[in-house]
Design a protein around this motif. Structure first.
Motif, PDB file in Angstrom:
ATOM      1  N   CYS A 231      22.118  47.273  54.773  1.00 12.74           N
ATOM      2  CA  CYS A 231      23.293  47.712  54.001  1.00 12.74           C
ATOM      3  C   CYS A 231      24.152  48.655  54.832  1.00 12.74           C
ATOM      4  O   CYS A 231      23.615  49.562  55.479  1.00 12.74           O
ATOM      5  N   THR A 232      25.461  48.502  54.783  1.00 17.23           N
ATOM      6  CA  THR A 232      26.322  49.460  55.476  1.00 17.23           C
ATOM      7  C   THR A 232      26.977  50.418  54.484  1.00 17.23           C
ATOM      8  O   THR A 232      27.431  50.023  53.414  1.00 17.23           O
ATOM      9  N   VAL A 233      26.995  51.683  54.867  1.00 21.77           N
ATOM     10  CA  VAL A 233      27.580  52.744  54.049  1.00 21.77           C
ATOM     11  C   VAL A 233      28.718  53.361  54.857  1.00 21.77           C
ATOM     12  O   VAL A 233      28.495  53.799  55.987  1.00 21.77           O
ATOM     13  N   ALA A 234      29.917  53.404  54.308  1.00 21.45           N
ATOM     14  CA  ALA A 234      31.018  54.059  55.013  1.00 21.45           C
ATOM     15  C   ALA A 234      31.075  55.514  54.576  1.00 21.45           C
ATOM     16  O   ALA A 234      31.208  55.818  53.392  1.00 21.45           O
ATOM     17  N   GLU A 235      30.948  56.420  55.534  1.00 24.22           N
ATOM     18  CA  GLU A 235      31.064  57.847  55.240  1.00 24.22           C
ATOM     19  C   GLU A 235      32.518  58.274  55.381  1.00 24.22           C
ATOM     20  O   GLU A 235      33.280  57.676  56.137  1.00 24.22           O
ATOM     21  N   GLY A 236      32.881  59.324  54.686  1.00 23.53           N
ATOM     22  CA  GLY A 236      34.201  59.923  54.888  1.00 23.53           C
ATOM     23  C   GLY A 236      35.368  59.085  54.398  1.00 23.53           C
ATOM     24  O   GLY A 236      36.455  59.157  54.956  1.00 23.53           O
ATOM     25  N   VAL A 237      35.168  58.287  53.342  1.00 26.08           N
ATOM     26  CA  VAL A 237      36.277  57.505  52.782  1.00 26.08           C
ATOM     27  C   VAL A 237      37.199  58.460  52.013  1.00 26.08           C
ATOM     28  O   VAL A 237      36.777  59.103  51.054  1.00 26.08           O
ATOM     29  N   GLU A 238      38.411  58.590  52.491  1.00 28.28           N
ATOM     30  CA  GLU A 238      39.341  59.561  51.890  1.00 28.28           C
ATOM     31  C   GLU A 238      40.551  58.940  51.214  1.00 28.28           C
ATOM     32  O   GLU A 238      41.240  59.613  50.449  1.00 28.28           O
ATOM     33  N   THR A 239      40.837  57.689  51.520  1.00 28.62           N
ATOM     34  CA  THR A 239      42.051  57.084  50.957  1.00 28.62           C
ATOM     35  C   THR A 239      41.776  55.700  50.370  1.00 28.62           C
ATOM     36  O   THR A 239      40.781  55.050  50.723  1.00 28.62           O
ATOM     37  N   SER A 240      42.691  55.253  49.507  1.00 35.21           N
ATOM     38  CA  SER A 240      42.543  53.918  48.924  1.00 35.21           C
ATOM     39  C   SER A 240      42.735  52.852  49.999  1.00 35.21           C
ATOM     40  O   SER A 240      42.135  51.785  49.930  1.00 35.21           O
ATOM     41  N   GLU A 241      43.563  53.145  51.012  1.00 30.21           N
ATOM     42  CA  GLU A 241      43.762  52.178  52.104  1.00 30.21           C
ATOM     43  C   GLU A 241      42.443  51.935  52.829  1.00 30.21           C
ATOM     44  O   GLU A 241      42.046  50.784  53.055  1.00 30.21           O
ATOM     45  N   GLN A 242      41.767  53.024  53.194  1.00 27.50           N
ATOM     46  CA  GLN A 242      40.472  52.881  53.873  1.00 27.50           C
ATOM     47  C   GLN A 242      39.519  52.089  52.991  1.00 27.50           C
ATOM     48  O   GLN A 242      38.809  51.191  53.453  1.00 27.50           O
ATOM     49  N   SER A 243      39.528  52.434  51.719  1.00 30.69           N
ATOM     50  CA  SER A 243      38.635  51.796  50.773  1.00 30.69           C
ATOM     51  C   SER A 243      38.891  50.282  50.715  1.00 30.69           C
ATOM     52  O   SER A 243      37.949  49.484  50.719  1.00 30.69           O
ATOM     53  N   ASN A 244      40.170  49.877  50.704  1.00 29.95           N
ATOM     54  CA  ASN A 244      40.515  48.455  50.657  1.00 29.95           C
ATOM     55  C   ASN A 244      40.095  47.711  51.919  1.00 29.95           C
ATOM     56  O   ASN A 244      39.540  46.613  51.842  1.00 29.95           O
ATOM     57  N   VAL A 245      40.366  48.318  53.057  1.00 33.63           N
ATOM     58  CA  VAL A 245      39.991  47.668  54.321  1.00 33.63           C
ATOM     59  C   VAL A 245      38.481  47.478  54.380  1.00 33.63           C
ATOM     60  O   VAL A 245      37.978  46.407  54.739  1.00 33.63           O
ATOM     61  N   LEU A 246      37.740  48.525  54.006  1.00 34.46           N
ATOM     62  CA  LEU A 246      36.276  48.460  54.049  1.00 34.46           C
ATOM     63  C   LEU A 246      35.747  47.352  53.149  1.00 34.46           C
ATOM     64  O   LEU A 246      34.811  46.635  53.493  1.00 34.46           O
ATOM     65  N   LYS A 247      36.377  47.206  52.002  1.00 30.27           N
ATOM     66  CA  LYS A 247      35.955  46.164  51.064  1.00 30.27           C
ATOM     67  C   LYS A 247      36.195  44.788  51.671  1.00 30.27           C
ATOM     68  O   LYS A 247      35.334  43.905  51.616  1.00 30.27           O
ATOM     69  N   GLU A 248      37.353  44.630  52.269  1.00 31.24           N
ATOM     70  CA  GLU A 248      37.693  43.363  52.902  1.00 31.24           C
ATOM     71  C   GLU A 248      36.721  43.013  54.031  1.00 31.24           C
ATOM     72  O   GLU A 248      36.378  41.856  54.226  1.00 31.24           O
ATOM     73  N   LEU A 249      36.295  44.051  54.764  1.00 30.24           N
ATOM     74  CA  LEU A 249      35.374  43.818  55.885  1.00 30.24           C
ATOM     75  C   LEU A 249      33.952  43.526  55.412  1.00 30.24           C
ATOM     76  O   LEU A 249      33.110  43.122  56.198  1.00 30.24           O
ATOM     77  N   GLY A 250      33.683  43.773  54.125  1.00 33.87           N
ATOM     78  CA  GLY A 250      32.364  43.467  53.596  1.00 33.87           C
ATOM     79  C   GLY A 250      31.390  44.631  53.628  1.00 33.87           C
ATOM     80  O   GLY A 250      30.172  44.446  53.574  1.00 33.87           O
ATOM     81  N   CYS A 251      31.919  45.854  53.710  1.00 37.79           N
ATOM     82  CA  CYS A 251      31.069  47.049  53.640  1.00 37.79           C
ATOM     83  C   CYS A 251      30.398  47.109  52.263  1.00 37.79           C
ATOM     84  O   CYS A 251      30.969  46.660  51.271  1.00 37.79           O
ATOM     85  N   ASP A 252      29.173  47.621  52.200  1.00 38.18           N
ATOM     86  CA  ASP A 252      28.418  47.602  50.940  1.00 38.18           C
ATOM     87  C   ASP A 252      28.603  48.839  50.076  1.00 38.18           C
ATOM     88  O   ASP A 252      28.621  48.747  48.856  1.00 38.18           O
ATOM     89  N   ILE A 253      28.705  50.022  50.705  1.00 38.86           N
ATOM     90  CA  ILE A 253      28.678  51.266  49.925  1.00 38.86           C
ATOM     91  C   ILE A 253      29.739  52.244  50.424  1.00 38.86           C
ATOM     92  O   ILE A 253      29.937  52.397  51.630  1.00 38.86           O
ATOM     93  N   TYR A 254      30.411  52.880  49.474  1.00 39.43           N
ATOM     94  CA  TYR A 254      31.398  53.910  49.786  1.00 39.43           C
ATOM     95  C   TYR A 254      30.816  55.302  49.604  1.00 39.43           C
ATOM     96  O   TYR A 254      30.123  55.572  48.618  1.00 39.43           O
ATOM     97  N   GLN A 255      31.150  56.206  50.523  1.00 38.33           N
ATOM     98  CA  GLN A 255      30.856  57.623  50.338  1.00 38.33           C
ATOM     99  C   GLN A 255      32.037  58.399  50.915  1.00 38.33           C
ATOM    100  O   GLN A 255      32.451  58.139  52.041  1.00 38.33           O
ATOM    101  N   GLY A 256      32.588  59.328  50.171  1.00 31.07           N
ATOM    102  CA  GLY A 256      33.709  60.103  50.710  1.00 31.07           C
ATOM    103  C   GLY A 256      34.482  60.806  49.616  1.00 31.07           C
ATOM    104  O   GLY A 256      34.277  60.551  48.431  1.00 31.07           O
ATOM    105  N   TYR A 257      35.353  61.689  50.047  1.00 35.90           N
ATOM    106  CA  TYR A 257      36.106  62.517  49.102  1.00 35.90           C
ATOM    107  C   TYR A 257      36.901  61.675  48.110  1.00 35.90           C
ATOM    108  O   TYR A 257      37.122  62.098  46.984  1.00 35.90           O
TER     109      TYR A 257
END
Ligand code: C2E
Ligand code: MG
Ligand code: MG
Ligand code: MG
Length: 277
Positions: A231-257
């Protein structure tokens, strides 16, 4: 270098308050007393499932509310605690308290997710780590699959021992996360010999997604996770843009402000009950 930086940062911070630099020796003794004085506080940061936006876990992050120094962030005292060995005692307290807290959350039906705890190098290599963790699980009554231990690539320095310790921890049933992935010195070789459940993409990469290199690195880590079944977890997600890109790339878990800052237990409970993004 991180060590040095952490300590210099502390000295600056400390000079700002008292006008005097506290020696490492003084700082160490303050640290040693901090557990007994109940000066440590644990904050918990939520992690969310990318697809469902349901809570997936919480990471435990220590804070030091020092009577003499005020609030001290872990970046400023963990390096010294690690250097002096105090981290072993502090770390054990953290694991115990995080497990106790998670049992309480289970009991109150608030959430049923793993609690992650950061392990320092020194803690990882203490001889009785596995026994200590087994004892804490026993004592608190936490199911092993509700505890996740976060390690960094630095543990690969003694690869054979690391593999053995990780296998013993897995045999206990706890989960393992590789933290700050891609920032350390290590080969990809160990990734397949280490039994890892989560690969945490360092926040420096998450926050660099808008440039080509940043995007390439994160894409590569996510694909690596996919092909290894981690599973991949993205740390430090601060914006909706980052969140959208990560989702598109197939990241599994969000963590961030953007999804939630680290909060004290009660505040986290309100945050979780208040619903997700
Ligand atoms: P880490 O384990 O990589 O933890 C993530 C750090 O990123 C935390 O900093 C967290 O507050 C911060 N963070 C989370 N989301 C965001 C975001 O969206 N933007 C930004 N800018 N930052 C974000 P924190 O709490 O200051 O902890 C720093 C480091 O100290 C941790 O990095 C970990 O290596 C260490 N640490 C914290 N607690 C413990 C502990 O109990 N034991 C040990 N050994 N190390 C700890
Ligand atoms: Mg961590
Ligand atoms: Mg990290
Ligand atoms: Mg870090």
């Amino acid at each position: 270098h991180a060590k040095r930086q952490g300590r210099n940062a502390f000295q600056l911070y400390n000079n700002g308050i008292s006008g005097l630099a506290t020696s490492d020796f003084k700082m160490e003794s303050l640290l040693r007393e901090a557990i007994e004085k109940k000066e440590f506080v644990l904050h918990y940061q939520p992690q969310y499932d990318v697809k469902t936006l349901e809570i997936h876990g919480v990471e435990t992050l220590i804070r030091w509310n020092s009577k003499e120094l005020g609030m001290v962030s872990p970046a400023d005292f963990i390096p010294l605690a690690e250097e002096t060995g105090t981290i072993v005692e502090i770390g054990e307290w953290v694991i115990k308290e995080a497990c106790r807290q998670n049992v309480e959350w289970q009991r109150r039906g608030l959430m049923h997710v793993p609690v992650s705890v950061n392990l320092s190098l020194r803690q990882f290599y203490q001889v009785n780590l596995v026994d200590k963790i087994a004892a804490i699980l026993q004592e608190t009554g936490l199911a092993p699959e509700l505890l996740m231990l976060e390690i960094t690539e630095s543990i690969a320095m003694q690869e054979d021992i690391a593999i053995q310790v990780l296998q013993d921890l897995k045999a206990l049933g706890v989960l393992i996360a590789m933290d700050d992935f891609g920032t350390g010195y290590s080969s990809l070789k160990y990734l397949h010999s280490f039994p890892i459940d989560h690969l945490k993409i360092d926040q420096a990469f998450t926050q660099n997604l808008e440039n080509k290199e940043g995007l390439a690195i994160v894409t590569t880590i996510i694909n690596l996770g996919k092909s290894l079944g981690i599973c991949t977890v993205a740390e430090g997600v601060e914006t909706s843009e980052q969140s959208n890109v990560l989702k598109e790339l197939g990241c599994d878990i969000y963590q961030g402000y953007y999804y939630g800052k680290p909060l004290e237990a009660q505040a986290l409970e309100r945050h979780v009950q208040g619903g997700q993004k």
